[in-house]
Enzyme design. Sequence first.
Site, PDB file in Angstrom:
ATOM      1  N   ASP A 121      49.893  49.922  44.596  1.00  0.00           N
ATOM      2  CA  ASP A 121      48.033  49.171  44.757  1.00  0.00           C
ATOM      3  C   ASP A 121      48.879  47.729  44.627  1.00  0.00           C
ATOM      4  O   ASP A 121      49.401  46.929  44.280  1.00  0.00           O
ATOM      5  CB  ASP A 121      47.601  49.499  43.378  1.00  0.00           C
ATOM      6  CG  ASP A 121      46.107  48.956  42.652  1.00  0.00           C
ATOM      7  OD1 ASP A 121      46.043  48.049  43.589  1.00  0.00           O
ATOM      8  OD2 ASP A 121      45.667  48.610  41.614  1.00  0.00           O
ATOM      9  N   GLU A 171      37.960  52.484  42.611  1.00  0.00           N
ATOM     10  CA  GLU A 171      39.229  51.648  40.973  1.00  0.00           C
ATOM     11  C   GLU A 171      38.555  50.406  40.422  1.00  0.00           C
ATOM     12  O   GLU A 171      38.840  50.309  38.801  1.00  0.00           O
ATOM     13  CB  GLU A 171      40.164  51.325  41.896  1.00  0.00           C
ATOM     14  CG  GLU A 171      41.691  51.467  41.614  1.00  0.00           C
ATOM     15  CD  GLU A 171      42.184  49.661  41.052  1.00  0.00           C
ATOM     16  OE1 GLU A 171      43.033  49.191  40.017  1.00  0.00           O
ATOM     17  OE2 GLU A 171      40.582  48.973  41.071  1.00  0.00           O
ATOM     18  N   GLU A 172      37.794  50.035  41.342  1.00  0.00           N
ATOM     19  CA  GLU A 172      37.008  48.616  40.549  1.00  0.00           C
ATOM     20  C   GLU A 172      36.225  49.154  39.775  1.00  0.00           C
ATOM     21  O   GLU A 172      35.962  47.865  38.741  1.00  0.00           O
ATOM     22  CB  GLU A 172      37.262  47.793  42.056  1.00  0.00           C
ATOM     23  CG  GLU A 172      38.226  47.447  43.464  1.00  0.00           C
ATOM     24  CD  GLU A 172      39.365  46.581  42.027  1.00  0.00           C
ATOM     25  OE1 GLU A 172      39.191  46.178  40.732  1.00  0.00           O
ATOM     26  OE2 GLU A 172      40.101  46.245  42.993  1.00  0.00           O
ATOM     27  N   ASP A 177      44.332  43.942  47.837  1.00  0.00           N
ATOM     28  CA  ASP A 177      43.295  44.632  46.175  1.00  0.00           C
ATOM     29  C   ASP A 177      42.389  45.484  47.245  1.00  0.00           C
ATOM     30  O   ASP A 177      41.434  45.084  47.216  1.00  0.00           O
ATOM     31  CB  ASP A 177      43.586  43.771  45.547  1.00  0.00           C
ATOM     32  CG  ASP A 177      43.153  44.194  44.217  1.00  0.00           C
ATOM     33  OD1 ASP A 177      43.360  45.506  44.576  1.00  0.00           O
ATOM     34  OD2 ASP A 177      42.873  43.811  43.294  1.00  0.00           O
ATOM     35  N   HIS A 183      44.190  52.727  46.228  1.00  0.00           N
ATOM     36  CA  HIS A 183      42.567  52.800  46.109  1.00  0.00           C
ATOM     37  C   HIS A 183      42.319  52.178  47.234  1.00  0.00           C
ATOM     38  O   HIS A 183      42.546  51.824  47.918  1.00  0.00           O
ATOM     39  CB  HIS A 183      42.291  52.088  44.766  1.00  0.00           C
ATOM     40  CG  HIS A 183      41.928  50.946  44.735  1.00  0.00           C
ATOM     41  ND1 HIS A 183      41.355  50.455  45.049  1.00  0.00           N
ATOM     42  CD2 HIS A 183      43.124  49.794  44.119  1.00  0.00           C
ATOM     43  CE1 HIS A 183      41.881  48.692  44.399  1.00  0.00           C
ATOM     44  NE2 HIS A 183      42.315  48.869  43.951  1.00  0.00           N
ATOM     45  N   HIS A 193      40.285  39.311  44.885  1.00  0.00           N
ATOM     46  CA  HIS A 193      38.944  39.797  43.965  1.00  0.00           C
ATOM     47  C   HIS A 193      37.856  38.722  44.424  1.00  0.00           C
ATOM     48  O   HIS A 193      37.251  38.451  44.003  1.00  0.00           O
ATOM     49  CB  HIS A 193      38.823  40.257  42.424  1.00  0.00           C
ATOM     50  CG  HIS A 193      39.386  41.153  42.075  1.00  0.00           C
ATOM     51  ND1 HIS A 193      40.027  41.525  40.718  1.00  0.00           N
ATOM     52  CD2 HIS A 193      39.792  42.502  42.773  1.00  0.00           C
ATOM     53  CE1 HIS A 193      39.897  42.938  40.485  1.00  0.00           C
ATOM     54  NE2 HIS A 193      40.559  42.879  41.964  1.00  0.00           N
TER      55      HIS A 193
END
Length: 397
Positions: free
Chosen positions: A280, A252-253, A218, A201, A359
């Site tokens: 991922d 994706e998130e 990520d 992603h 994140h």
Amino acid sequence: MKAAAALLALVSAAIATPLSLYDNTQSPLGDLQLPTSYPGFDLDLSAPRLVQLDGQDEPVVMTELEKIQAKVRGIRFFDITETPDLGSRAHLRVAKKPSYPAPNHTEAVRSVIDTLEIQNLRDGLDKFTSFRTRYYRSETGKQSQQWLLGKITEITKKFAPKALQDVISIQEFPHSWAQSSIIVRINGSSTDDSVVVIGAHLDSTNNWPFLPAPGADDDGSGSMSILEAYRGLVAAGFQPERAVEFHWYSAEEGGLLGSQAVARAYEGRGVNVAAMSQYDMTAWVKRGTKEQVGIITDFVDPDLTEYNKKLVELYLDIPWVETKCGYACSDHASWGKAGYPSVFTIEATFQDSNHGNIHTANDRYDVSDEFSFSHMLEFSKLAVSFAIELGGWKKAD
């Protein structure tokens, strides 16, 4: 979009959001005074979304804010607002599962693996993480996707022989938000109508989306791992017997939005996906742990997972370890929901992966020596082997 809006209107009156899960009085984001907007963002925190949670028969309506809070709490979900019918034909595909022969293209796989370069991973990730965020509803999210699209095109023109370029297509898959997914297809040389999909992603997020999110691990790492695999394959003149596609998914998130849309389109067209593999987070080797490839064993196809283990054993310099990541934890889940065989490999056991930095604004490649480009390269090797062994390749003499 009209159908999705109508569906939301119908279910809003009938289904109550489980507020006990998303108690706004005790926000997991803390007591910080966080911005509720940022230039270039198109994100309405009060917008209603239709969400599928693990273990619940019926979807629930949540606002974008409640989705963000749920994600911070570790609650995973599909946002099915635009894809409520994904998987409606899954039972037909499950009844016709493909089989996977023993790997037998060792010489061809190794010849490509030997050409992979760590510096390409480093250079690509350096640019990919230079955008303030790759959030799917932001201008820089769109800009980062356009850069990646341009990079794929550049690699294809520079490395692929002219005859191979003629059977490669590079396309944006548009969504209702600005950031597109990217689909690169290398057509097969045989009459086999099936396709092998390798995915990652391209978006990133901060726990609070308006804040910076470089997204090095990520999923900048997975995106660059499969990009280097693609470069190595086309430079070698790889034309598979069955089509091989490389996918970079948007959003994706946000609840696997991009991959669900792509899988739904394939399901609607009756595309025969023989195997899908998701990459991922491929960079982190936690200090004090053994370097390994995490093989996800829950919510995946068991036969394809065993096949993936064989590829690790044959072609990688590190071993695999079984681990679990839960419901809807990455884009392979969208393909599994549609009844297609899918697998997922990650940088380590799930508990030893990069939980402390993803994140956040600290998801950078320079934050720790635990971020390893050589580890990323192992996943490039795996993607190469997946493409050649399952796509097939009769090399010209």
